[in-house]
Scaffold this active site. Structure first.
Site, PDB file in Angstrom:
ATOM      1  N   ASP A 298     -64.474  36.376 -31.594  1.00  0.00           N
ATOM      2  CA  ASP A 298     -63.827  36.266 -32.905  1.00  0.00           C
ATOM      3  C   ASP A 298     -63.307  37.631 -33.328  1.00  0.00           C
ATOM      4  O   ASP A 298     -63.752  38.671 -32.818  1.00  0.00           O
ATOM      5  CB  ASP A 298     -64.839  35.790 -33.954  1.00  0.00           C
ATOM      6  CG  ASP A 298     -65.140  34.309 -33.831  1.00  0.00           C
ATOM      7  OD1 ASP A 298     -64.250  33.559 -33.425  1.00  0.00           O
ATOM      8  OD2 ASP A 298     -66.274  33.922 -34.139  1.00  0.00           O
ATOM      9  N   LYS A 299     -62.398  37.606 -34.294  1.00  0.00           N
ATOM     10  CA  LYS A 299     -61.942  38.873 -34.851  1.00  0.00           C
ATOM     11  C   LYS A 299     -62.886  39.337 -35.960  1.00  0.00           C
ATOM     12  O   LYS A 299     -63.427  40.440 -35.903  1.00  0.00           O
ATOM     13  CB  LYS A 299     -60.522  38.725 -35.410  1.00  0.00           C
ATOM     14  CG  LYS A 299     -59.951  40.049 -35.930  1.00  0.00           C
ATOM     15  CD  LYS A 299     -58.574  39.886 -36.536  1.00  0.00           C
ATOM     16  CE  LYS A 299     -58.647  39.362 -37.943  1.00  0.00           C
ATOM     17  NZ  LYS A 299     -57.350  39.423 -38.661  1.00  0.00           N
TER      18      LYS A 299
END
Length: 790
Positions: A298-299
């Site tokens: 994920d960012k």
């Protein structure tokens, strides 16, 4: 149970009484008493063999041998108990780090407490992703569904409403609720069930592999014992002497302590990871982590600082910025674990706003609704407020073409600038989310961590491809990918070739944008189908499928409790550097186990085969039973120290190369056999030493050369360029010195001159260099052959 619960929850006095009455809210593990540990050890194979050897020595009139073997039994138990206690303490610390916090109403105020402190009668608030900490009755429920798969096996969430029962171990899939606790700990439905089920521990491939080695060496030892037993019987040796010698060889040759050492290495490695803010929930996942060659991350919270702020605000329909934030804060509950809600409330606080409204209903955001909704009273005006994804909020609003065009342009511009956007809409004098008034947008910023790009580069150099998964639009995703130096194109979910069978497909991709939760699961399956070993990060309930599908599921710092309970590894701080540390440490653990297995193969192979050959030639064992048992016991100290050994990080993911490992171990063993036989024949046929002297020299030689082998086997480099850790050096040095003193002074054996002791050291050091040459030859001639075949 008394029911004197006030509107403000239980009082401190009542809580204390109920804790004493019901105990903590936990399912106690069965603890083995010290007495039972002694009993368990006494019936273990090594203890029974030592005891048999001691009793046979006593029957044979060897009283000293009897008492000394008993002493060695106690020493062996002490070492094993220390190892087990060390590993148990490591696991205990890991569990304490994962204690679940719950929001409870006590003494008139809501506060966070350890779930173990819950008692019947407590009022507990539940949000999306929360694990239900105890059995209870629902007193409030809004859009609530609960996943009870852990109890019923049914994967689909169940709708729940007020007065329904909820059970410990299940988790909130959507909505929010408040429950009153009715049962805790062992009295819960989950507690009653789990006590009837024996917990199964899943072993990793490496653990199974090393235990297979143990079985293989056991077979070799038993075959060797059978051969020499036949030879001794033909020489009319007494059964008591034969059995004592055979038992001594089995004790020295079979790696009986291998499982304990293996557990210690893995447990201490997991504890080391905990110091770096990564908690391992499944120990066998460490081997999988060592083999990871792709990270799907994920960012938010991994590549960013997870410190979301409201960076900018745009108002519509005549609304000022502070008015937009004011209404948005109504849909952002206080004292929440949501980083977005906290950002909105923080902005309201900085702007000096008071929460002078009354919340009538609140539905928190989830991945399906993509918005949070509040019905509140603003100075007597009932108003519905919706805050969420701009396309979702826009669809709820009645906008003319001009405002719609303006709104969409602002959203796209903010996205191009790298902001995440929330739409804010209201409807006064109503409760339905339709024909709402768009009042503004909030632009959220979450800066990338300072080291994100460097860490991604490090992982790439070490054989791990990093792919960013984000729900952001294509413009934001491309900008982020460029800042992180992610190599390859950025694809939207619609551009992914979900049927690809090309292992190189992922090589040209750096990030995936506009990703939905189910896409993460499908990407994990796609990568695994194409031969990758995947580590996947997640934070929400809808990431559960992807986390379970990945070889290693990683819950990031802000992950919901349900995800943490399902993940293999839980991060305690944000940032991709934590994942890097976990990957590196996992490879170190793998390396320690791998080098230990090579050492164990060669050492057992050398000892068993050498003694069998000499037994056949000389019709007796070349060592006394005491010397054989001493070798077994004294080898334990450096073996234990290998759990602390320093290793060099692999530049590529670690893999079990069975043929290579066995070949190298066998080569070391064969070198040791030649070394031992040559020395033995020189002592007998050239120097014509007495048999007792030969036995002492041979004992010393096996001790010193065996421990020198650790220096060669623990590294692929030249041994003098990468020495073991100080713990290993001290352990090997002290046991070698102790063995030398015993041989010189004549403790438990015939004493030999100091000149002989020095000669053995020189001989062993010289053959250590021969073993080093064998390693070099293996690296240049044999390993390329295996790599060519693979």
């Amino acid at each position: 149970m008394s029911t004197d619960i006030t509107a403000g929850g239980l009082t401190s006095e009542e809580i204390k009484k109920r804790l004493e009455q019901y105990g903590p809210n936990e399912i106690p593990e069965k603890k083995v008493s010290f007495f039972m540990k002694i009993v368990k050890w006494l019936v273990s194979p090594i203890a029974l063999m030592l005891l048999a050897a001691a009793l046979l020595s006593l029957v044979s009139g060897k009283t000293f041998d009897f008492y000394f073997i008993l002493f060695l039994m106690i020493l062996n138990f002490t070492i094993g108990f220390w190892q087990e206690n060390k590993a148990d303490n490591a696991i205990k610390k890991l569990r304490e780090s994962l204690a679940i916090q719950v929001k409870v109403l006590r003494d008139g105020a809501w506060s966070w407490i350890d779930s173990r402190m819950l008692v019947p009668g407590d009022s507990v608030q539940l949000m999306v992703g929360d694990i239900i900490p105890a059995d209870g009755d629902l007193t409030e429920a809004k859009n609530l569904t609960v996943n009870e798969a852990v109890l019923t096996g049914e994967s689909l969430p169940k709708d729940k409403s007020i007065k329904d029962k909820v059970y410990s171990g299940s988790f909130v899939a959507t909505g929010s609720a408040t429950m009153t606790v009715t049962a805790t700990g062992i009295k819960t439905n989950f507690g009653k069930t789990i006590t009837l089920v024996e917990r199964v521990t899943r072993r990793s491939i490496l653990e199974k592999d090393i235990l297979t080695i143990s079985k293989f060496l056991t077979v070799i030892a038993l075959v060797g014992v059978a051969i020499v037993t036949i030879v001794f019987l033909l020489q009319h040796a007494t059964w008591s002497d034969i059995i004592v010698l055979d038992l001594s060889l089995v004790i020295a040759g079979i790696p009986i302590s291998l499982p304990t050492v293996m557990t210690l290495i893995i447990s201490l490695g997991a504890l080391e990871l905990a110091k770096k803010h990564a908690i391992v929930r499944r120990l066998s996942a460490l081997e999988d982590l060592a083999n990871v060659n792709m990270l799907l991350t994920d960012k938010t919270g991994t590549l960013t600082n997870n410190q979301i702020t409201v960076a900018s605000i745009i108002g519509y329909n005549g609304r000022e910025k502070d008015n937009v934030v004011y209404y948005a804060s109504a849909a952002a509950p206080e004292d929440t674990r949501s980083s977005i809600d906290n950002a909105v409330n923080k902005k309201a606080e900085v702007m000096g706003m008071k929460r002078d409204f009354s919340i009538l209903e609140l539905t928190p955001a989830d991945s399906e609704r993509k918005r949070s909704t509040a019905i509140a009273s603003f100075h007597g005006v009932k108003t519905v407020v919706s805050v969420g994804a701009p396309q979702v909020i826009g669809a709820l609003c009645a906008m003319d073409d001009k405002l719609k065009s303006h709104y969409e342009a602002d959203v796209n511009r903010a996205a191009d600038d790298g902001y995440r956007v929330l739409g804010v809409a209201i409807r006064e004098n109503g409760t339905e989310e339709k024909d709402m008034t768009m009042i503004g947008i909030l632009m959220l910023a979450d800066p990338l961590t300072d080291d994100a790009a460097d860490v991604i580069g490090f992982l790439r150099e070490n054989g791990i491809g990093v792919k960013m998964l984000t729900g952001d639009n294509l413009a934001i995703s491309r900008r982020t990918a460029a800042e992180l130096s992610l190599q390859g194109q950025v694809l939207t979910r619609d551009e992914v070739n979900w049927k690809s069978t090309d292992p190189a497909y992922f090589d040209g991709i750096g990030a995936f944008s506009q990703i939905l939760p189910e896409d993460k699961f499908n990407l994990a399956k796609l990568a695994e189908k194409n031969g990758y070993v995947i580590a996947m990060t997640g934070d929400g309930v809808n990431d559960l499928g992807a986390i379970k599908e990945a070889n290693v599921g990683i819950a990031v710092k802000n992950a919901v409790d349900a995800l943490k309970s399902a993940a293999d590894i839980v991060l305690l701080s944000p940032g991709i550097s934590v994942i890097r540390d976990a990957l590196v440490e996992a490879r170190k653990i793998f390396s320690r186990l791998y080098s230990y297995s090579i050492y164990r193969i060669s050492e057992s192979f050398r000892l068993i085969i050498t003694i069998v050959i000499l037994g056949i030639i000389y019709k007796t064992y070349p060592l006394t039973p005491i010397q054989l048992i001493l070798i077994a016991i004294m080898n334990d100290f450096p073996i234990i120290s290998l759990a602390f050994n320093r290793v060099k990080n692999f530049s590529r993911p670690a893999k079990i190369k069975v043929a290579e490992r066995f070949t190298l171990g066998a080569l070391y063993g064969i070198t040791g056999i030649f070394n031992s036989l040559i020395l033995f024949f020189v002592m007998d046929y050239v120097l014509h030493l007495d048999w007792a002297v030969i036995q002492t020299v041979f004992f010393l030689k096996l001790m010193i050369s065996g421990h020198m082998l650790i220096y060669v086997a623990h590294t692929k480099e030249r041994w003098y360029k990468f020495l073991p850790s100080s713990q290993v050096i001290w352990a090997t040095s002290l046991t070698q010195i102790a063995a030398s003193l015993m041989a010189w002074i004549g403790i438990f054996m015939n004493g030999i001159p100091l000149l002989y002791v020095a000669g053995v050291w020189i001989w062993c050091f010289a053959w250590m260099q021969v073993t080093e040459l064998v390693k070099i030859a293996d690296q240049k001639l044999i390993i390329p052959h295996f790599e060519g075949r693979s």
